[in-house]
Structures are given as C-alpha cells and as structure tokens.
Design an enzyme around this catalytic site. Structure first.
Site, PDB file in Angstrom:
ATOM      1  N   PHE A  77     -35.018  30.879  -1.666  1.00  0.00           N
ATOM      2  CA  PHE A  77     -34.338  32.159  -1.630  1.00  0.00           C
ATOM      3  C   PHE A  77     -33.808  32.591  -2.997  1.00  0.00           C
ATOM      4  O   PHE A  77     -33.174  33.628  -3.098  1.00  0.00           O
ATOM      5  CB  PHE A  77     -33.158  32.109  -0.647  1.00  0.00           C
ATOM      6  CG  PHE A  77     -33.523  31.558   0.692  1.00  0.00           C
ATOM      7  CD1 PHE A  77     -34.285  32.297   1.575  1.00  0.00           C
ATOM      8  CD2 PHE A  77     -33.128  30.288   1.061  1.00  0.00           C
ATOM      9  CE1 PHE A  77     -34.628  31.786   2.815  1.00  0.00           C
ATOM     10  CE2 PHE A  77     -33.466  29.768   2.301  1.00  0.00           C
ATOM     11  CZ  PHE A  77     -34.224  30.530   3.172  1.00  0.00           C
ATOM     12  N   ASP A 190     -29.476  17.183   3.582  1.00  0.00           N
ATOM     13  CA  ASP A 190     -30.606  17.473   2.690  1.00  0.00           C
ATOM     14  C   ASP A 190     -30.588  16.569   1.456  1.00  0.00           C
ATOM     15  O   ASP A 190     -30.716  17.044   0.323  1.00  0.00           O
ATOM     16  CB  ASP A 190     -30.583  18.939   2.269  1.00  0.00           C
ATOM     17  CG  ASP A 190     -31.967  19.430   1.821  1.00  0.00           C
ATOM     18  OD1 ASP A 190     -32.966  18.772   2.152  1.00  0.00           O
ATOM     19  OD2 ASP A 190     -32.037  20.466   1.143  1.00  0.00           O
TER      20      ASP A 190
END
Length: 242
Positions: A77, A190
C-alpha cells in the site's frame, strides 16, 4: 400489442432508477466509512505523544521530490523513502500511502494506535506524520544497516554468529514485551526478516505494526483472525488455525 413497448420502457426505467438509488447508497456508505476512518486516524495521531506534524513541502524536499534514488522499498500500500531533515541534520524514513487505499490506511491507523502505547528499545521509533489531501505519510528513525533480509539474501558479506545471536536476542526481547510484559497483549502476526531493521550497531528494531492487534491475555488470543505472510506463518496455524 401497443402496451408491450410501453411496458418495456417502464421496466427498463425502473431497473435504471433502482440501479441509480443503489449506486448513490453505496457512495454515501463509502463516504461515511471514509469519514470514520479519517476521524480514527486523527484520534490515533492525537494519542501519539511526542509526535511531530511535518508539512508536505518539508518531506517533499527531504526525499528529493520522492525520487526513485532514495527509495528504500515498496509495500502493498505504500512507498518507503529515505529523507534528510536539514532542521535536525538527520536522516529519516518516510512511508507514503495514497488516501485511495482504504486497507493501507486502516493498517496505518492500527500501527499508530499501537506504537503510541509502546515503549521498548527494540521497536522502530515513530517520529512524526503528515496528512496531505492525497496521501498520508509516516516518519520513522533511519536504520543504517537496513533490514535483516537484506543481509541474509542480498548482501555479499555474511553476518557473524555473534551478530546473529544479538539480533535474535533483540527480537525475542521485543516479542516477550508484546506478549507477556504488558497489561494488554499485542499479537504482532507478521514476524519476518524484512520487518526487522538494524541500526549502526546491529541492534534489532521490530517495524510494521499494521497487522498487529491489541488483545487481552488468555483465551481472547484464540479469536484473532489468522494473518501474516505466506512462508513465515507456522504450518500448524494454516492447518488448524491455532
């Protein structure tokens, strides 16, 4: 027979009107969601103590007009750039995201909310932010030795075992703080080499809290939806969701 064309026209007109109403409803819903997201981002930044609000022009100049040469990477993004601030005579990292990317903005909101509550030597420090009409920018401290994946997969020289042990200890310390040493647990979700940055002394700094979630200790952790990067998620999670 004369009524058939008239009926067809009425039917087509009705379908078109229904489509227009549904389209307007969707637009209004998207505007409401966007407004709520903007308010959430504003509240998140206000909650972040010690954060500086930068002007877009200042960051535009610091990154050489967001040129490709100081660009450090690109995520799903955003673009990541190296910048130089003349006022503080220091380098920074600038993460840039388009306001048209709702998922990216949600992850930034999550990151700011969580980072504003965390204080640990093994987290990358958030310095400030900038809210432009077209995009949102976050400013972080600059890490001289880049990311761990750069040294593992791209750098020709190998990390010594002493440095590898130091990096592993720093990462373990960060995760222990998130999981056990806070009143409210943080599920990071993550962990991977590209999210571990290294300073000039090869101290590990965990970065990118876009997928992290604040949860209570105990059973509430089991309700967190599985997330992360393929290849770095524990195999048993993919098979059993545990």
């Amino acid at each position: 027979m004369a009524g058939l064309p008239i009926g067809s026209i009425v039917l087509v007109g009705g379908v078109a009107l229904l489509g227009f109403v549904l389209w307007k409803k969707r637009i209004a819903q998207e505007e409401d969601e966007e407004f709520a997201l903007d308010m959430s981002i504003d509240n998140a930044f206000e909650a972040g103590t010690g954060l500086k609000k930068f002007s877009y022009g200042e960051l535009f100049c610091a990154t050489n007009n967001f040129a490709e040469e100081p660009k450090l990477g690109e995520g799903g993004f955003d673009g990541v750039y190296r910048g130089f601030l003349r006022e503080s005579n220091s380098y920074v990292v600038v993460k840039r995201i388009s306001k048209g990317s709702k998922q990216g903005r949600k992850e930034y909101t999550s990151e700011v909310k969580i980072l504003s509550r965390l204080r640990h030597r093994n987290f990358l420090q958030l310095v400030g932010w900038c809210d432009n009409k077209r995009e949102l920018l976050l400013i972080y401290e600059f890490m001289e030795n880049r990311s761990l994946d750069y040294h593992l997969f791209k750098e020709k020289s190998l990390l010594t075992w002493a440095i590898r042990h130091k990096i592993a200890q720093g990462l373990a310390s960060a995760l222990l703080y998130l999981h056990e040493e806070r009143k409210q647990c943080v599920a990071y979700r993550d962990v991977k080499p590209s999210n571990v940055l290294l300073d000039s002394n090869f101290n590990a700094k965990l970065v990118d809290f876009g997928l992290a979630r604040l949860v209570g200790h105990g059973k509430e952790l089991q309700t967190i939806v599985l997330a992360g990067t393929m290849g770095y998620i524990a195999p048993e999670c993919l098979m059993t969701s545990k």
